[in-house]
Every structure is written in structure tokens, then in C-alpha cells.
Design a protein around this motif. Structure first.
Motif, short mmCIF file in Angstrom:
data_model
loop_
_atom_site.label_atom_id
_atom_site.label_comp_id
_atom_site.label_asym_id
_atom_site.label_seq_id
_atom_site.Cartn_x
_atom_site.Cartn_y
_atom_site.Cartn_z
N LEU A 90 0.82 -1.21 0.00
CA LEU A 90 0.00 0.00 0.00
C LEU A 90 0.86 1.26 0.00
N ASP A 91 0.38 2.27 -0.69
CA ASP A 91 1.00 3.58 -0.62
C ASP A 91 0.80 4.10 0.80
N PRO A 92 1.84 4.63 1.44
CA PRO A 92 1.71 5.07 2.83
C PRO A 92 0.73 6.21 3.05
N SER A 93 0.37 6.92 2.01
CA SER A 93 -0.56 8.05 2.18
C SER A 93 -2.02 7.61 2.20
N LEU A 94 -2.31 6.34 1.91
CA LEU A 94 -3.70 5.88 1.89
C LEU A 94 -4.27 5.81 3.30
N ARG A 101 -0.25 0.15 11.34
CA ARG A 101 0.55 1.36 11.55
C ARG A 101 1.63 1.12 12.59
N ASP A 102 2.73 1.83 12.41
CA ASP A 102 3.82 1.78 13.38
C ASP A 102 3.33 2.37 14.69
N LYS A 103 3.56 1.68 15.79
CA LYS A 103 3.03 2.15 17.07
C LYS A 103 3.74 3.39 17.60
N TRP A 104 4.93 3.69 17.08
CA TRP A 104 5.67 4.85 17.58
C TRP A 104 5.35 6.13 16.83
N ASN A 105 5.19 6.04 15.50
CA ASN A 105 4.96 7.27 14.74
C ASN A 105 3.66 7.26 13.94
N GLN A 116 2.42 0.88 7.63
CA GLN A 116 3.45 -0.13 7.38
C GLN A 116 3.28 -0.75 5.99
N GLY A 117 2.34 -0.22 5.21
CA GLY A 117 2.17 -0.68 3.83
C GLY A 117 1.30 -1.91 3.68
N ARG A 118 0.55 -2.26 4.74
CA ARG A 118 -0.35 -3.40 4.64
C ARG A 118 -1.61 -3.13 5.46
N ALA A 119 -2.66 -3.87 5.11
CA ALA A 119 -3.94 -3.70 5.80
C ALA A 119 -4.69 -5.02 5.84
N PHE A 120 -5.66 -5.08 6.73
CA PHE A 120 -6.57 -6.21 6.79
C PHE A 120 -7.98 -5.69 6.53
N ILE A 121 -8.70 -6.42 5.70
CA ILE A 121 -10.09 -6.10 5.43
C ILE A 121 -10.92 -7.33 5.74
N GLU A 122 -11.98 -7.13 6.50
CA GLU A 122 -12.89 -8.21 6.87
C GLU A 122 -14.14 -8.11 6.01
N MET A 123 -14.40 -9.17 5.23
CA MET A 123 -15.60 -9.25 4.39
C MET A 123 -16.38 -10.48 4.85
N PRO A 124 -17.63 -10.30 5.31
CA PRO A 124 -18.38 -11.41 5.89
C PRO A 124 -18.85 -12.48 4.90
N VAL A 125 -18.94 -12.16 3.62
CA VAL A 125 -19.41 -13.13 2.63
C VAL A 125 -18.20 -13.68 1.86
N PRO A 126 -17.85 -14.96 2.08
CA PRO A 126 -16.64 -15.53 1.46
C PRO A 126 -16.60 -15.40 -0.07
N GLU A 127 -17.72 -15.58 -0.74
CA GLU A 127 -17.73 -15.48 -2.20
C GLU A 127 -17.34 -14.08 -2.67
N GLN A 128 -17.82 -13.07 -1.95
CA GLN A 128 -17.48 -11.69 -2.29
C GLN A 128 -16.01 -11.41 -2.02
N ALA A 129 -15.51 -11.93 -0.92
CA ALA A 129 -14.09 -11.74 -0.58
C ALA A 129 -13.20 -12.39 -1.63
N LEU A 130 -13.54 -13.59 -2.05
CA LEU A 130 -12.74 -14.27 -3.07
C LEU A 130 -12.80 -13.55 -4.41
N ALA A 131 -13.95 -12.95 -4.72
CA ALA A 131 -14.06 -12.16 -5.95
C ALA A 131 -13.16 -10.93 -5.87
N ALA A 132 -13.08 -10.30 -4.70
CA ALA A 132 -12.20 -9.14 -4.52
C ALA A 132 -10.74 -9.55 -4.68
N VAL A 133 -10.37 -10.71 -4.13
CA VAL A 133 -8.99 -11.20 -4.28
C VAL A 133 -8.68 -11.41 -5.76
N ALA A 134 -9.59 -12.07 -6.47
CA ALA A 134 -9.37 -12.39 -7.88
C ALA A 134 -9.23 -11.12 -8.73
N ARG A 135 -10.00 -10.10 -8.42
CA ARG A 135 -9.99 -8.89 -9.24
C ARG A 135 -8.92 -7.87 -8.83
#
Length: 79
Positions: free
Chosen positions: A8-12, A34-38, A42-61
Motif C-alpha cells: 500500500l501507498d503510505p498516504s492511503l 501502523r507503526d506504534k511509535w509514529n 506499514q504498507g499493509r492492511a486487513f479487510i474483513e468481508m463477511p461473505v466468502p464469495e465476495q471476498a474471493l471475488a475481490a482477491v481475484a480482481r
């Protein structure tokens, strides 16, 4: 289903990812790691999607998708 998004771009912010993933389905939460000090991204994120089919479609696309001048890595997060 929990997704891991990398390179991820750090400005997002959480709402940027919310807008990117919403077309693929319902989103329960978005958390940019995010870095706990500043509080910088950190260039990564977690997204929780409750419907597995929709989550897998997001991964694929969106894995490899160019967003904010970066090629995203999108995968199912390890348990």
C-alpha cells in the motif's frame, strides 16, 4: 473472511480502501497496520468481508491491481 492487502501507498487511509473494495461486497472492517511509535502506515492492511464469495471475488480482481501508483497484493489472510 479476512483479507491481507500489501504494497500500500503510505498516504492511503482506511476510507480509500473502503471505496476500492465496496464494489465487491459488504465490508465489516478495514484496518491499516501502523507503526506504534509514529503512526505511519506499514504498507499493509486487513479487510474483513463477511461473505466468502465476495471476498474471493475481490482477491481475484484486485490482486495485482494498480492503486495509488502501487501494484497491490491481495490474498486471504492466514488464520
Amino acid at each position: 473472511m479476512r483479507l491481507l492487502i500489501g504494497n500500500l501507498d503510505p498516504s492511503l487511509i482506511e476510507s480509500d480502501l473502503q471505496r476500492l473494495f465496496t464494489p465487491y461486497g459488504e465490508i465489516h472492517s478495514v484496518e491499516i497496520q501502523r507503526d506504534k511509535w509514529n503512526n505511519r502506515s506499514q504498507g499493509r492492511a486487513f479487510i474483513e468481508m463477511p461473505v466468502p464469495e465476495q471476498a474471493l471475488a475481490a482477491v481475484a480482481r484486485l490482486n495485482g491491481y494498480s492503486f495509488a501508483s502501487r501494484s497491490l497484493t491481495v490474498s486471504v489472510a492466514p488464520v
